[in-house]
Design a protein around this motif. Structure first.
Motif, mmCIF file in Angstrom:
data_model
loop_
_atom_site.group_PDB
_atom_site.id
_atom_site.type_symbol
_atom_site.label_atom_id
_atom_site.label_comp_id
_atom_site.label_asym_id
_atom_site.label_seq_id
_atom_site.Cartn_x
_atom_site.Cartn_y
_atom_site.Cartn_z
ATOM 1 N N ALA A 99 0.853 -1.196 0.000
ATOM 2 C CA ALA A 99 0.000 0.000 0.000
ATOM 3 C C ALA A 99 0.886 1.241 0.000
ATOM 4 N N THR A 100 0.343 2.344 -0.479
ATOM 5 C CA THR A 100 1.119 3.583 -0.527
ATOM 6 C C THR A 100 1.375 4.150 0.864
ATOM 7 N N TRP A 101 0.523 3.821 1.833
ATOM 8 C CA TRP A 101 0.729 4.311 3.204
ATOM 9 C C TRP A 101 1.760 3.476 3.965
ATOM 10 N N CYS A 102 2.275 2.445 3.333
ATOM 11 C CA CYS A 102 3.240 1.533 3.964
ATOM 12 C C CYS A 102 4.646 1.881 3.471
ATOM 13 N N ALA A 103 5.438 2.537 4.335
ATOM 14 C CA ALA A 103 6.782 2.966 3.930
ATOM 15 C C ALA A 103 7.688 1.805 3.519
ATOM 16 N N PRO A 104 7.751 0.689 4.279
ATOM 17 C CA PRO A 104 8.602 -0.430 3.853
ATOM 18 C C PRO A 104 8.173 -1.019 2.503
ATOM 19 N N CYS A 105 6.872 -0.957 2.217
ATOM 20 C CA CYS A 105 6.386 -1.452 0.922
ATOM 21 C C CYS A 105 7.009 -0.659 -0.219
ATOM 22 N N LYS A 106 7.043 0.657 -0.055
ATOM 23 C CA LYS A 106 7.571 1.520 -1.105
ATOM 24 C C LYS A 106 9.087 1.386 -1.233
ATOM 25 N N VAL A 107 9.749 1.106 -0.104
ATOM 26 C CA VAL A 107 11.204 0.933 -0.132
ATOM 27 C C VAL A 107 11.596 -0.306 -0.935
ATOM 28 N N GLU A 108 10.850 -1.411 -0.757
ATOM 29 C CA GLU A 108 11.237 -2.657 -1.414
ATOM 30 C C GLU A 108 10.728 -2.781 -2.851
ATOM 31 N N MET A 109 9.799 -1.901 -3.270
ATOM 32 C CA MET A 109 9.202 -2.036 -4.603
ATOM 33 C C MET A 109 10.231 -2.002 -5.733
ATOM 34 N N PRO A 110 11.246 -1.134 -5.679
ATOM 35 C CA PRO A 110 12.247 -1.171 -6.765
ATOM 36 C C PRO A 110 12.947 -2.516 -6.884
ATOM 37 N N THR A 111 13.109 -3.230 -5.784
ATOM 38 C CA THR A 111 13.774 -4.535 -5.859
ATOM 39 C C THR A 111 12.853 -5.564 -6.503
ATOM 40 N N LEU A 112 11.556 -5.429 -6.320
ATOM 41 C CA LEU A 112 10.603 -6.317 -6.999
ATOM 42 C C LEU A 112 10.593 -6.037 -8.500
ATOM 43 N N ALA A 113 10.715 -4.768 -8.857
ATOM 44 C CA ALA A 113 10.788 -4.419 -10.283
ATOM 45 C C ALA A 113 12.040 -5.019 -10.919
ATOM 46 N N LYS A 114 13.149 -4.992 -10.194
ATOM 47 C CA LYS A 114 14.392 -5.593 -10.713
ATOM 48 C C LYS A 114 14.245 -7.098 -10.851
ATOM 49 N N LEU A 115 13.532 -7.718 -9.913
ATOM 50 C CA LEU A 115 13.310 -9.164 -10.002
ATOM 51 C C LEU A 115 12.510 -9.503 -11.251
ATOM 52 N N GLN A 116 11.445 -8.746 -11.509
ATOM 53 C CA GLN A 116 10.650 -8.998 -12.706
ATOM 54 C C GLN A 116 11.485 -8.804 -13.972
ATOM 55 N N ALA A 117 12.286 -7.756 -13.995
ATOM 56 C CA ALA A 117 13.122 -7.482 -15.171
ATOM 57 C C ALA A 117 14.138 -8.595 -15.402
ATOM 58 N N ALA A 118 14.630 -9.183 -14.312
ATOM 59 C CA ALA A 118 15.641 -10.239 -14.424
ATOM 60 C C ALA A 118 15.074 -11.496 -15.075
ATOM 61 N N TYR A 119 13.749 -11.670 -15.017
ATOM 62 C CA TYR A 119 13.114 -12.871 -15.577
ATOM 63 C C TYR A 119 12.252 -12.531 -16.794
ATOM 64 N N ALA A 120 12.629 -11.490 -17.503
ATOM 65 C CA ALA A 120 11.904 -11.120 -18.714
ATOM 66 C C ALA A 120 11.908 -12.281 -19.704
ATOM 67 N N GLY A 121 10.731 -12.607 -20.229
ATOM 68 C CA GLY A 121 10.613 -13.689 -21.194
ATOM 69 C C GLY A 121 10.494 -15.065 -20.572
ATOM 70 N N GLN A 122 10.543 -15.156 -19.245
ATOM 71 C CA GLN A 122 10.398 -16.429 -18.551
ATOM 72 C C GLN A 122 9.055 -16.473 -17.808
ATOM 73 N N PRO A 123 8.571 -17.669 -17.491
ATOM 74 C CA PRO A 123 7.262 -17.778 -16.831
ATOM 75 C C PRO A 123 7.314 -17.399 -15.351
ATOM 76 N N VAL A 124 7.609 -16.127 -15.123
ATOM 77 C CA VAL A 124 7.650 -15.577 -13.763
ATOM 78 C C VAL A 124 6.860 -14.279 -13.771
ATOM 79 N N GLU A 125 5.938 -14.153 -12.842
ATOM 80 C CA GLU A 125 5.097 -12.962 -12.780
ATOM 81 C C GLU A 125 5.151 -12.375 -11.373
ATOM 82 N N VAL A 126 5.648 -11.136 -11.294
ATOM 83 C CA VAL A 126 5.605 -10.415 -10.025
ATOM 84 C C VAL A 126 4.280 -9.642 -10.003
#
Length: 209
Positions: A99-126
């Motif tokens: 949620a946007t009101w959750c500071a730790p959520c916003k801190v870790e979101m860029p790392t989730l985006a990097k995880l998704q990018a690392a598996y581009a073209g593979q059957p992985v969905e963040v």
């Protein structure tokens, strides 16, 4: 006779300078001790607790106590289409409740985006599911848009955390589901999803039949 007073005051002058000199030496000694103390590493105090190291992703990782399927619960994609985790069957799903009101959520979101990018073209969905209210949904959408290649998902009723088995203890909570739709494990709280630990978990799920 005129030399008498001058002769009498001379020892006093010498004594005064001697006292000032001793005082300056004392001050210099104190300053030297302070500088030396600050420049040398301090020895640990016996019995004092050691500084705690930052928690790693795996230190927070919790496998399910029993085989647990994804919840049969509807949330919505960025086009407003109803979605369930089961709709991603055949893929490894990394579902993040945030949620946007959750500071730790916003801190870790860029790392989730990097995880998704690392598996581009593979059957992985963040799948980052916002539990923001309808009034905050627009802000949540903009926030996800700034973290490509993640897509926006919204839990309009804000009940997804309670539909997990067991319910989520708070936000963020990230659950990994295998290609069969069964929970592999979860992390409660902020974590770094861009590192080797996260990739090892996803790789293991990908390799499973």
């Amino acid at each position: 006779m005129s030399e008498g007073p001058a002769a009498a005051t001379k020892p006093r002058g010498i004594l005064t300078w001697a006292l000032w000199g001793a005082a300056l030496v004392g001050v210099a000694a104190v300053l030297y001790i302070i500088v030396q103390s600050s420049s040398k590493p301090q020895a640990p105090v016996p019995g004092a607790p050691a500084a705690s190291a930052p928690k790693t992703l795996m230190s927070k990782w919790t496998p399910p106590a029993k085989p647990t399927p994804s919840p049969d619960y509807v949330f919505y994609d960025q086009a407003g289409k109803p979605v369930r985790v089961a709709d991603f069957k055949g893929k490894v799903v990394v579902m993040n409740v945030w949620a946007t009101w959750c500071a730790p959520c916003k801190v870790e979101m860029p790392t989730l985006a990097k995880l998704q990018a690392a598996y581009a073209g593979q059957p992985v969905e963040v799948v980052a599911v916002s539990i923001d209210s309808e009034g905050e949904a627009a802000n949540a959408r903009l926030f996800i848009a700034s973290h490509e290649p993640l897509k926006f998902y919204h839990d309009r009723e804000m009940k997804l955390p309670f539909r997990l088995d067991p319910p989520a203890s708070g936000a963020p909570t990230t659950v990994i589901y295998g290609k069969d739709g069964m929970e592999i494990g979860r992390v409660a709280g902020e974590a770094d999803w861009s590192g080797a630990e996260a990739r090892a978990l996803v790789d293991k799920a990908l390799a499973a039949d």
